[in-house]
Design an enzyme around this catalytic site. Sequence first.
Site, short mmCIF file in Angstrom:
data_model
loop_
_atom_site.label_atom_id
_atom_site.label_comp_id
_atom_site.label_asym_id
_atom_site.label_seq_id
_atom_site.Cartn_x
_atom_site.Cartn_y
_atom_site.Cartn_z
N PHE A 15 94.71 109.32 -14.23
CA PHE A 15 95.38 110.19 -13.26
C PHE A 15 96.44 111.05 -13.95
O PHE A 15 96.57 112.24 -13.66
CB PHE A 15 95.99 109.37 -12.13
CG PHE A 15 96.23 110.19 -10.89
CD1 PHE A 15 95.30 111.10 -10.46
CD2 PHE A 15 97.40 110.06 -10.15
CE1 PHE A 15 95.51 111.89 -9.31
CE2 PHE A 15 97.62 110.82 -9.01
CZ PHE A 15 96.67 111.74 -8.59
N LYS A 108 100.22 104.07 -7.00
CA LYS A 108 99.96 103.50 -5.67
C LYS A 108 99.98 101.98 -5.74
O LYS A 108 98.93 101.34 -5.82
CB LYS A 108 98.61 103.98 -5.16
CG LYS A 108 98.54 105.50 -4.91
CD LYS A 108 97.14 105.95 -4.60
CE LYS A 108 97.09 107.41 -4.20
NZ LYS A 108 95.72 107.91 -4.03
N GLY A 136 97.25 110.72 -1.69
CA GLY A 136 96.18 111.37 -0.92
C GLY A 136 94.84 110.96 -1.49
O GLY A 136 94.75 110.14 -2.40
N LYS A 191 95.71 101.00 1.06
CA LYS A 191 94.26 101.24 1.17
C LYS A 191 93.49 100.63 0.01
O LYS A 191 92.29 100.37 0.13
CB LYS A 191 93.97 102.75 1.32
CG LYS A 191 94.49 103.65 0.21
CD LYS A 191 93.62 103.71 -1.02
CE LYS A 191 94.34 104.36 -2.17
NZ LYS A 191 93.58 104.39 -3.41
N ASP A 244 92.85 108.99 2.39
CA ASP A 244 92.73 108.19 1.16
C ASP A 244 91.90 106.93 1.41
O ASP A 244 91.14 106.48 0.54
CB ASP A 244 94.12 107.83 0.65
CG ASP A 244 94.13 107.53 -0.84
OD1 ASP A 244 93.06 107.63 -1.49
OD2 ASP A 244 95.19 107.17 -1.36
N SER A 254 85.88 104.87 -7.23
CA SER A 254 87.16 104.15 -7.07
C SER A 254 87.11 102.84 -7.83
O SER A 254 86.15 102.07 -7.73
CB SER A 254 87.43 103.88 -5.58
OG SER A 254 88.19 102.69 -5.43
N1 NAD Z 1 92.82 107.22 -11.36
C1 NAD Z 1 92.89 107.72 -10.14
O1 NAD Z 1 91.90 108.24 -9.59
C2 NAD Z 1 94.20 107.66 -9.41
C3 NAD Z 1 94.41 108.54 -8.35
C4 NAD Z 1 95.61 108.47 -7.64
C5 NAD Z 1 96.59 107.58 -8.02
N2 NAD Z 1 96.36 106.74 -9.07
C6 NAD Z 1 97.41 105.81 -9.44
O2 NAD Z 1 97.91 106.13 -10.71
C7 NAD Z 1 98.44 104.97 -11.34
C8 NAD Z 1 98.01 104.97 -12.78
O3 NAD Z 1 96.62 104.86 -12.76
P1 NAD Z 1 95.58 105.52 -13.76
O4 NAD Z 1 94.37 105.75 -12.95
O5 NAD Z 1 96.11 106.66 -14.51
O6 NAD Z 1 95.35 104.23 -14.70
P2 NAD Z 1 94.39 104.01 -15.91
O7 NAD Z 1 93.84 102.64 -15.79
O8 NAD Z 1 93.44 105.15 -16.04
O9 NAD Z 1 95.40 104.06 -17.14
C9 NAD Z 1 96.54 103.28 -17.22
C10 NAD Z 1 97.44 103.88 -18.28
O10 NAD Z 1 98.68 103.19 -18.25
C11 NAD Z 1 99.01 102.82 -19.58
N3 NAD Z 1 99.85 101.65 -19.56
C12 NAD Z 1 99.54 100.39 -19.17
N4 NAD Z 1 100.61 99.60 -19.34
C13 NAD Z 1 101.60 100.36 -19.85
C14 NAD Z 1 102.93 100.11 -20.26
N5 NAD Z 1 103.48 98.91 -20.17
N6 NAD Z 1 103.65 101.14 -20.75
C15 NAD Z 1 103.13 102.37 -20.84
N7 NAD Z 1 101.86 102.67 -20.49
C16 NAD Z 1 101.13 101.67 -19.99
C17 NAD Z 1 97.67 102.59 -20.26
O11 NAD Z 1 97.82 102.65 -21.65
C18 NAD Z 1 96.88 103.75 -19.68
O12 NAD Z 1 97.14 104.92 -20.41
C19 NAD Z 1 97.91 103.77 -10.51
O13 NAD Z 1 98.94 103.24 -9.75
C20 NAD Z 1 96.90 104.39 -9.57
O14 NAD Z 1 96.88 103.76 -8.30
C21 NAD Z 1 95.20 106.78 -9.79
O1 G3P Z 2 90.29 104.37 -8.42
P1 G3P Z 2 91.25 103.79 -7.40
O2 G3P Z 2 90.61 102.73 -6.57
O3 G3P Z 2 92.54 103.38 -8.04
O4 G3P Z 2 91.60 104.95 -6.37
C1 G3P Z 2 92.01 106.17 -6.86
C2 G3P Z 2 92.81 106.96 -5.86
O5 G3P Z 2 93.88 106.22 -5.37
C3 G3P Z 2 91.99 107.52 -4.73
O6 G3P Z 2 92.80 108.35 -3.95
#
Ligand code: NAD
Ligand code: G3P
EC number: 1.1.1.94
Length: 341
Positions: A15, A108, A136, A191, A244, A254
Amino acid sequence: MTDQRPIAVLGGGSFGTAVANLLAENGHPVRQWMRDPEQAEAIRVNRENPRYLKGIKIRPEVEPVTDLQATLDDSELFFVALPSSALRTVLAPHAERLSGKLLVSLTKGIEAQTFKLMSEILQDIAPKARIGVISGPNLAREIAEHALTATVVASEDEELCQRVQAALHGRTFRVYASADRFGVELGGALKNVYAIIAGMAVALGMGENTKSMLITRALAEMTRFAVSQGANPMTFLGLAGVGDLIVTCSSPKSRNYQVGFALGQGLSLDEAVSRLGEVAEGVNTLKVLKAKSQEAGVYMPLVAGLHAILFEGRTLEQVIELLMRGEPKTDVDFISTSGFN
Ligand SMILES: NC(=O)c1ccc[n+]([C@@H]2O[C@H](COP(=O)([O-])OP(=O)(O)OC[C@H]3O[C@@H](n4cnc5c(N)ncnc54)[C@H](O)[C@@H]3O)[C@@H](O)[C@H]2O)c1
Ligand SMILES: O=P(O)(O)OC[C@H](O)CO
């Protein structure tokens, strides 16, 4: 005069990378902080984040960096995309650097020990920062591939919302504003739990009626809980609530859904999480939500059922039997039943 300082994204996952690219497409210089120097070097050289967003070209305006102090000093606007388990540990040692900055959480999740949402943790760490959240129906890969997408920026700070809209709003990404930070953020965290259940249901071959029942009852449960915590239920009718919930409960992209799907195929929770190899926030949220709903006396049968399967040794068949045979309830909580004769 325009602010030429780079916008910073904290987190090197899917993200963070998708949002960094969006900001860059809008012409902003971006620093993306990540903890892993090898990953930063790989992005610098190959312009791709191979582990978390393979195949997506990262724009030249995105500079991967590993010096957190310098990143915090050099920017004013920050998008925080760290896993919920890491956010406090990473930022607390730098509290004094965050004073007066604009901190927008993209994460989230809910903190296990305190039941705090991520923006509440940011506020704890940096009481003089300006705080907001984005939430979202936002699957990172779809955003990165330019699927038409909408999100919500939420904050009591109207000027922060406008700054974020100006920075992120673009050809394929619409940014709506809300003053209900708590409701928007709670929707995004809750969610994830129901996406695990939805993934399980699909793996078990359940039909479309079942999926629709699950999503609708999940919305009822989430909203009931949110109201018990003082949130505005109307927010749950928006992108960060039902929007969402639909995407996360419907999409095999997801990660929470993928964990549920693997569980439905018979894998253990540990196996499902390690097969994923990315963050699935719903697993931790389930634990804290079950405890909190019990403490608050809020009826959440789906949460209780999933918790019983994952942590109390109940079988799926036992839980389904219990859920379907439970006393029939009214459809929508907030409509008076006084119309019945
Ligand atoms: N991926 C999606 O589609 C999406 C969409 C919306 C919101 N989010 C939210 O974004 C947040 C991050 O998710 P993501 O999808 O980017 O995760 P991911 O699993 O793709 O990546 C996690 C990242 O965090 C880093 N990390 C883990 N522990 C760490 C630490 N102690 N210090 C520094 N970096 C650390 C990892 O090295 C990696 O780069 C989550 O809470 C997720 O709910 C993700
Ligand atoms: O891949 P998830 O299940 O962490 O969901 C990603 C986003 O939160 C969707 O909005």
